[in-house]
Motif scaffolding. Structure first.
Motif, PDB file in Angstrom:
ATOM      1  N   PHE A 102       2.267  -8.868   4.685  1.00 42.61           N
ATOM      2  CA  PHE A 102       1.151  -7.807   4.814  1.00 42.61           C
ATOM      3  C   PHE A 102       0.655  -7.357   6.166  1.00 42.61           C
ATOM      4  N   LEU A 103       1.765  -7.637   7.036  1.00 36.89           N
ATOM      5  CA  LEU A 103       1.075  -7.333   8.606  1.00 36.89           C
ATOM      6  C   LEU A 103       0.820  -6.011   8.635  1.00 36.89           C
ATOM      7  N   GLU A 112       0.171  -3.123  11.862  1.00 34.51           N
ATOM      8  CA  GLU A 112       0.504  -2.907  13.456  1.00 34.51           C
ATOM      9  C   GLU A 112      -0.769  -3.098  14.035  1.00 34.51           C
ATOM     10  N   PHE A 150     -10.966   0.920   4.612  1.00 31.86           N
ATOM     11  CA  PHE A 150      -9.772   1.878   4.161  1.00 31.86           C
ATOM     12  C   PHE A 150     -10.836   3.070   3.387  1.00 31.86           C
ATOM     13  N   ARG A 196     -12.307   5.200   5.474  1.00 30.32           N
ATOM     14  CA  ARG A 196     -12.534   6.295   6.621  1.00 30.32           C
ATOM     15  C   ARG A 196     -11.827   7.667   6.297  1.00 30.32           C
ATOM     16  N   PHE A 236       0.509   6.846  15.046  1.00 28.77           N
ATOM     17  CA  PHE A 236      -0.065   7.107  13.671  1.00 28.77           C
ATOM     18  C   PHE A 236      -1.311   6.411  13.468  1.00 28.77           C
ATOM     19  N   LYS A 237      -1.550   5.407  14.538  1.00 29.80           N
ATOM     20  CA  LYS A 237      -3.058   4.667  14.610  1.00 29.80           C
ATOM     21  C   LYS A 237      -2.962   4.176  15.844  1.00 29.80           C
TER      22      LYS A 237
HETATM   23  C1  UDX Z   1       0.158  -1.274   6.270  1.00 31.79           C
HETATM   24  C2  UDX Z   1      -0.693  -1.997   5.461  1.00 31.79           C
HETATM   25  O1  UDX Z   1      -2.199  -2.159   5.836  1.00 31.79           O
HETATM   26  C3  UDX Z   1      -0.009  -3.475   5.772  1.00 31.79           C
HETATM   27  O2  UDX Z   1      -0.506  -4.535   4.853  1.00 31.79           O
HETATM   28  C4  UDX Z   1       1.334  -3.492   5.298  1.00 31.79           C
HETATM   29  O3  UDX Z   1       2.060  -4.608   5.551  1.00 31.79           O
HETATM   30  C5  UDX Z   1       2.230  -2.197   6.112  1.00 31.79           C
HETATM   31  O4  UDX Z   1       1.271  -0.917   6.058  1.00 31.79           O
HETATM   32  P1  UDX Z   1       0.054  -0.367   9.026  1.00 31.79           P
HETATM   33  O5  UDX Z   1       0.883   0.793   8.491  1.00 31.79           O
HETATM   34  O6  UDX Z   1       0.089  -1.112  10.106  1.00 31.79           O
HETATM   35  O7  UDX Z   1      -0.073  -1.413   7.803  1.00 31.79           O
HETATM   36  O8  UDX Z   1      -1.325   0.371   9.044  1.00 31.79           O
HETATM   37  P2  UDX Z   1      -2.812   0.517   8.399  1.00 31.79           P
HETATM   38  O9  UDX Z   1      -3.791  -0.285   9.319  1.00 31.79           O
HETATM   39  O10 UDX Z   1      -2.702   0.063   6.888  1.00 31.79           O
HETATM   40  O11 UDX Z   1      -3.058   2.070   8.522  1.00 31.79           O
HETATM   41  C6  UDX Z   1      -2.248   2.878   7.812  1.00 31.79           C
HETATM   42  C7  UDX Z   1      -2.740   4.519   8.127  1.00 31.79           C
HETATM   43  O12 UDX Z   1      -3.708   4.588   7.290  1.00 31.79           O
HETATM   44  C8  UDX Z   1      -2.914   4.864   9.535  1.00 31.79           C
HETATM   45  O13 UDX Z   1      -2.384   6.059   9.837  1.00 31.79           O
HETATM   46  C9  UDX Z   1      -4.432   5.057   9.455  1.00 31.79           C
HETATM   47  O14 UDX Z   1      -4.758   5.978  10.443  1.00 31.79           O
HETATM   48  C10 UDX Z   1      -4.677   5.456   8.486  1.00 31.79           C
HETATM   49  N1  UDX Z   1      -6.112   4.924   7.729  1.00 31.79           N
HETATM   50  C11 UDX Z   1      -6.658   3.635   7.505  1.00 31.79           C
HETATM   51  C12 UDX Z   1      -7.169   5.932   7.399  1.00 31.79           C
HETATM   52  O15 UDX Z   1      -6.853   7.213   7.570  1.00 31.79           O
HETATM   53  N2  UDX Z   1      -8.216   5.665   6.855  1.00 31.79           N
HETATM   54  C13 UDX Z   1      -8.588   4.413   6.865  1.00 31.79           C
HETATM   55  O16 UDX Z   1      -9.827   3.990   6.205  1.00 31.79           O
HETATM   56  C14 UDX Z   1      -7.742   3.251   7.186  1.00 31.79           C
END
Ligand code: UDX
Length: 441
Positions: A157-158, A160, A257, A259, A330-331
């Motif tokens: 579940f990690l 990035e 999550f 936002r 992407f973030k």
């Molecule tokens: C995700 C899962 O969180 C992780 O558990 C899994 O193993 C892999 O996929 P990750 O892709 O690294 O992790 O990013 P995450 O922090 O989940 O963000 C995903 C996307 O959602 C990003 O583009 C972020 O900007 C967006 N996001 C996140 C929002 O737009 N709003 C939020 O409130 C949270």
């Protein structure tokens, strides 16, 4: 078999490299395997081939301990390992929503050919439910050791940007197993984490496969929910930030999550929900998750809506307009541009004739490779020089801290679209900026 099993990690991309490094730091002897000789040479030389805070220091520590090695030879892995972790990618297939299982099938077949003694193969890659059952048959029919080789599933579940933290201190461990022996092997492989109190859920194989896709589906749904509310706010004059804040105090809902903004991207959430829809349809239960189509559609609409806002800030047309695009990853805290909303917006702006000047603190090389047609700046100031509109597309701290007065002197016109709700509208408006954000009047 030894109390501390010897581990191999097959596939040293984002997930595999982090897992291999962290397991060595936790005290295991680890062999990392990849077909990409360049990647293996870099890792062996102490260089992490992607941006992840804290991981280079951990790699140094692991290499110095003498417990971590890297190789391209899968036969060496088969001879060395008691527990083999499969960490290769399962990207979206070209022209289909399904997951591409080529790499998983290949590595399992290659490993199996060389397995001559009892061992455990553990899938970590995100796969469609039912894959583990199929791989068990593949493994046992190809491996010279036959049914002495078992398969288990241990979803990962990690996130990035938090990869080290999520691997060393995960919220939970999930072991999908078919026997007590397999469970014992996994308990031995994760002993330090279990001893430190990390919760463990033991399941069968299909449940373990499903945990991962359902977790990502839930997270994607939560983000799209608040972005759907943003759409309603846009036509009613309400403010989605205040709405989200008010919702977040309800402990049943929570603020994480939630936002609002440009929506989700990356190598997991978008492709995982699409593959999940596809798989449930294959199984005849597509209706159960048909809402995920809407989750995906809401998310895609955020990108177009951001372009609409930027166009309106530019006076109705983007033809020849210089736009400063802050962010490509992407973030924040990542150099990953897979399905990056920021770059998608930049591309759409370019399609309408805008001159898009992109700056990102870490993702420039990856962005340039993916979208060579955009203009890449060397700094915020360089990207903003002469811009008619500034678009904040990835919420790096560096962008949050920009002084609006300083930036106001560089741009041609003080118009900004905050795609990530990262800036304080009061401060920016006080400095003379026309500030706009999705879901805000
Ligand atoms: C995700 C899962 O969180 C992780 O558990 C899994 O193993 C892999 O996929 P990750 O892709 O690294 O992790 O990013 P995450 O922090 O989940 O963000 C995903 C996307 O959602 C990003 O583009 C972020 O900007 C967006 N996001 C996140 C929002 O737009 N709003 C939020 O409130 C949270």
């Amino acid at each position: 078999m030894s109390e501390k099993p010897r581990l191999t990690v097959l596939g040293t991309g984002y997930l595999g490299a982090t897992h291999a490094i962290c397991m060595a730091v936790l005290g295991y002897d680890v062999l990392g395997i990849d077909t990409d000789a360049q990647k293996i040479a870099a890792l062996a030389d102490g260089k992490v081939p992607f941006y992840e805070p804290g991981l280079p220091e951990m790699l140094r520590k692991a290499l110095d301990s003498g417990r971590l090695r890297f190789s391209t030879d899968i036969a060496e892995a088969a001879a060395f390992g008691d527990v083999h972790f499969v960490c290769v990618g399962t990207p979206q297939m070209k022209g289909s929503p399904a997951a591409d299982l080529t790499y998983v099938d290949q590595v399992v077949t290659d490993l199996a050919r060389n397995l001559t003694r009892q061992c455990l193969v553990v899938g970590k890659s995100t796969v469609p439910v039912g894959t583990a059952d199929r791989l068990t048959q593949l493994l046992q029919s190809v491996a010279p050791a036959g049914s002495a080789v078992e398969l288990a599933w241990n979803p990962e579940f990690l996130r990035e940007g938090f990869a080290v933290e999520d691997t060393m201190r995960p919220d939970r461990l999930v072991f999908g197993v078919g026997s007590g022996w397999a469970l014992g092997q996994l308990e031995a492989a994760f002993a330090p984490l279990l001893e430190s109190g990390v919760p463990l859920v033991v399941t069968d194989l299909p449940t373990a496969e499903l945990v991962k896709v359902s977790a990502n589906s839930f997270l994607a749904t939560k983000i799209s929910f608040i972005n759907a509310m943003a759409e309603v706010c846009e036509t009613t004059g309400a403010d989605v930030q205040q709405l989200a804040k008010a919702l977040s105090y309800d402990s049943r809902i929570g603020g994480r999550f939630l936002r609002p903004g440009l929506g989700f991207g990356g190598g997991c959430l978008p492709k995982d929900i699409r593959a999940f829809i596809h798989r449930t349809e294959e199984l005849g239960v597509g209706q159960a998750v048909s809402f995920l189509r809407e989750v995906d559609a809401i998310n895609q609409r955020r990108r177009q809506r951001t372009v609409d806002l930027i166009r309106s800030q530019a006076g109705g047309s983007l033809e020849g307009v210089t736009v400063c695009a802050l962010g490509a990853a992407f973030k924040p805290d990542s150099d990953d541009v897979r399905d990056a909303p920021a770059l998608d917006v930049a591309r759409l702006l370019g399609d309408e004739g805008a001159v898009v000047r992109v700056y990102d603190p870490q993702a420039m090389d990856n962005a340039r490779r993916a979208y060579p047609e955009l203009v890449y700046a060397t700094s915020v100031a360089d990207a903003a020089a002469g811009a008619r509109v500034v678009a904040l597309l990835t919420e790096w701290d560096q962008f949050r801290e920009i002084d609006p007065t300083w930036l106001g002197d560089i741009v041609e016109s003080k118009a900004i679209v905050d795609g990530r709700h990262a800036l304080d509208p009061v401060t920016w408006r006080a400095a003379g900026w026309d500030y706009r954000a999705l879901g805000r009047a």
